[in-house]
Motif scaffolding. Sequence first.
Motif, PDB file in Angstrom:
ATOM      1  N   PRO A 101       0.825  -1.210   0.000  1.00 22.62           N
ATOM      2  CA  PRO A 101       0.000   0.000   0.000  1.00 22.62           C
ATOM      3  C   PRO A 101       0.860   1.262   0.000  1.00 22.62           C
ATOM      4  O   PRO A 101       1.824   1.371   0.745  1.00 22.62           O
ATOM      5  CB  PRO A 101      -0.797  -0.103   1.309  1.00 22.62           C
ATOM      6  CG  PRO A 101      -0.693  -1.522   1.733  1.00 22.62           C
ATOM      7  CD  PRO A 101       0.583  -2.054   1.155  1.00 22.62           C
ATOM      8  N   GLY A 102       0.495   2.191  -0.861  1.00 22.57           N
ATOM      9  CA  GLY A 102       1.181   3.471  -0.910  1.00 22.57           C
ATOM     10  C   GLY A 102       2.483   3.480  -1.681  1.00 22.57           C
ATOM     11  O   GLY A 102       3.149   4.504  -1.771  1.00 22.57           O
ATOM     12  N   VAL A 105       5.449   2.270  -7.175  1.00 22.07           N
ATOM     13  CA  VAL A 105       6.506   1.822  -8.082  1.00 22.07           C
ATOM     14  C   VAL A 105       6.652   0.306  -8.087  1.00 22.07           C
ATOM     15  O   VAL A 105       7.248  -0.253  -8.998  1.00 22.07           O
ATOM     16  CB  VAL A 105       7.867   2.486  -7.757  1.00 22.07           C
ATOM     17  CG1 VAL A 105       7.807   3.971  -7.990  1.00 22.07           C
ATOM     18  CG2 VAL A 105       8.309   2.154  -6.352  1.00 22.07           C
ATOM     19  N   LEU A 106       6.122  -0.374  -7.069  1.00 21.59           N
ATOM     20  CA  LEU A 106       6.193  -1.832  -7.023  1.00 21.59           C
ATOM     21  C   LEU A 106       4.915  -2.418  -7.610  1.00 21.59           C
ATOM     22  O   LEU A 106       3.818  -1.913  -7.376  1.00 21.59           O
ATOM     23  CB  LEU A 106       6.373  -2.320  -5.583  1.00 21.59           C
ATOM     24  CG  LEU A 106       7.683  -1.922  -4.918  1.00 21.59           C
ATOM     25  CD1 LEU A 106       7.696  -2.391  -3.471  1.00 21.59           C
ATOM     26  CD2 LEU A 106       8.871  -2.499  -5.669  1.00 21.59           C
ATOM     27  N   PRO A 107       5.036  -3.491  -8.369  1.00 19.17           N
ATOM     28  CA  PRO A 107       3.854  -4.087  -9.002  1.00 19.17           C
ATOM     29  C   PRO A 107       2.955  -4.806  -7.990  1.00 19.17           C
ATOM     30  O   PRO A 107       3.387  -5.178  -6.907  1.00 19.17           O
ATOM     31  CB  PRO A 107       4.447  -5.085 -10.001  1.00 19.17           C
ATOM     32  CG  PRO A 107       5.787  -5.409  -9.457  1.00 19.17           C
ATOM     33  CD  PRO A 107       6.263  -4.183  -8.726  1.00 19.17           C
ATOM     34  N   THR A 108       1.710  -5.007  -8.386  1.00 17.45           N
ATOM     35  CA  THR A 108       0.755  -5.793  -7.618  1.00 17.45           C
ATOM     36  C   THR A 108       0.602  -7.131  -8.331  1.00 17.45           C
ATOM     37  O   THR A 108       0.588  -7.194  -9.554  1.00 17.45           O
ATOM     38  CB  THR A 108      -0.606  -5.073  -7.566  1.00 17.45           C
ATOM     39  OG1 THR A 108      -0.421  -3.826  -6.898  1.00 17.45           O
ATOM     40  CG2 THR A 108      -1.645  -5.898  -6.847  1.00 17.45           C
TER      41      THR A 108
END
Length: 128
Positions: A101-102, A105-108
């Motif tokens: 969360p928040g 820049v990092l993928p889901t």
Amino acid sequence: MGNFKVGTWLSGGVLLAAAALLFVTNPDQSTYETYAVKRLSTYAKEELCHDLPGTIEQFLSESCESLIDENQQSVQDVIRQSTVTLNFGLFSLYRTRLAVPGVDVLPTYEVETLGIFNRFYTYRAEQQ
């Protein structure tokens, strides 16, 4: 007619034994979490640590793998909180949505896994 009854009873017994085996070997949530932590940690070390975006790479390049090793409990907590389990008695389906969360820049990732015979089979893993 007697052979038909014996065959029917024998078939029913085999089906009942198979169902009992599936029920007894249906892995539980904590076993899934252990599996998922191991798979996620391996993936993160092999893929994510070597493909970090610009500024994050400069900051974490030397310590990425050790950070993963040192935070296994936190990873398990995230997996526990982001997994929906559908237990069908004979097998289970696990749906995990991994996101920080928040941190845009990092993928889901969305991962779906089948638990059956004390094993896990990940059949879908998609980056969102």
